[in-house]
Design an enzyme around this catalytic site. Structure first.
Site, PDB file in Angstrom:
ATOM      1  N   THR A  14       0.809  -1.217   0.000  1.00  0.00           N
ATOM      2  CA  THR A  14       0.000   0.000   0.000  1.00  0.00           C
ATOM      3  C   THR A  14       0.843   1.268   0.000  1.00  0.00           C
ATOM      4  OG1 THR A  14      -0.144   0.092   2.417  1.00  0.00           O
ATOM      5  CG2 THR A  14      -1.836  -1.183   1.256  1.00  0.00           C
ATOM      6  N   ASP A  15       0.168   2.375  -0.295  1.00  0.00           N
ATOM      7  CA  ASP A  15       0.801   3.687  -0.197  1.00  0.00           C
ATOM      8  C   ASP A  15       0.501   4.270   1.187  1.00  0.00           C
ATOM      9  OD1 ASP A  15      -1.845   4.580  -0.308  1.00  0.00           O
ATOM     10  OD2 ASP A  15      -1.695   5.265  -2.384  1.00  0.00           O
ATOM     11  N   LEU A  16       0.820   5.532   1.384  1.00  0.00           N
ATOM     12  CA  LEU A  16       0.612   6.155   2.695  1.00  0.00           C
ATOM     13  C   LEU A  16      -0.846   6.204   3.120  1.00  0.00           C
ATOM     14  CD1 LEU A  16       3.161   9.101   2.486  1.00  0.00           C
ATOM     15  CD2 LEU A  16       3.318   7.047   3.898  1.00  0.00           C
ATOM     16  N   ALA A  17      -1.757   6.145   2.177  1.00  0.00           N
ATOM     17  CA  ALA A  17      -3.182   6.191   2.497  1.00  0.00           C
ATOM     18  C   ALA A  17      -3.757   4.804   2.787  1.00  0.00           C
ATOM     19  CB  ALA A  17      -3.953   6.837   1.341  1.00  0.00           C
ATOM     20  N   ILE A  19      -3.908   2.392   0.561  1.00  0.00           N
ATOM     21  CA  ILE A  19      -4.498   1.921  -0.693  1.00  0.00           C
ATOM     22  C   ILE A  19      -3.418   1.185  -1.485  1.00  0.00           C
ATOM     23  CG2 ILE A  19      -5.502   2.679  -2.891  1.00  0.00           C
ATOM     24  CD1 ILE A  19      -6.657   5.104  -1.335  1.00  0.00           C
TER      25      ILE A  19
END
Length: 133
Positions: A14-17, A19
């Site tokens: 995932t990314d920082l969000a 997602i």
């Protein structure tokens, strides 16, 4: 006929969000294709060592429809659509329950380790066709 491969989204996907990072869908569908080929009795390591042949992705069409999130359990469905002497086309989708998150069409070819195009060997083509609808 389809082949289903289940996986869980880890933090590293995932990314920082939280997602799933877009490029990781390509990894997910690659894993599913590898497991599908293995389930058909095709040993890719032996194919390379014995016949100097490898599967390669020639083209990918991808549609990102909805986000996958950290800790989701996903299903990657692989459906072989068409095989010729030199090309295999598969449709792959990534689902969370019944929700389609990602859809792709992947065209696969065969090359020698020197990068020269090759036809699918007859026995490989027969196995791939057996895994087709």
């Amino acid at each position: 006929m389809s082949y289903d491969f289940q996986l869980r989204v880890y933090y590293e996907d995932t990314d920082l969000a939280g997602i799933v990072y877009y490029a990781n869908y390509l990894k997910f569908i690659e894993r599913a294709r590898s497991e599908w080929v293995r389930s058909l009795g095709i040993d890719q390591a032996a194919l390379k060592s014995d016949q100097d042949l490898v599967f390669v992705v020639r083209r990918v069409e991808a549609d990102y429809l909805a986000p996958a999130l950290y800790d989701d359990v996903l299903l990657v469905r692989t459906i072989p659509v068409k095989i010729t002497g030199v090309r295999l086309e598969v449709e792959q989708t990534v689902l969370r329950s019944e929700t389609m998150l990602f859809r792709s069409t992947v065209t696969i070819a065969m090359l020698t380790s020197e990068g020269k195009p090759s036809r699918f060997p007859a026995d490989i083509r027969t196995k791939l066709m057996a895994g087709s609808p």
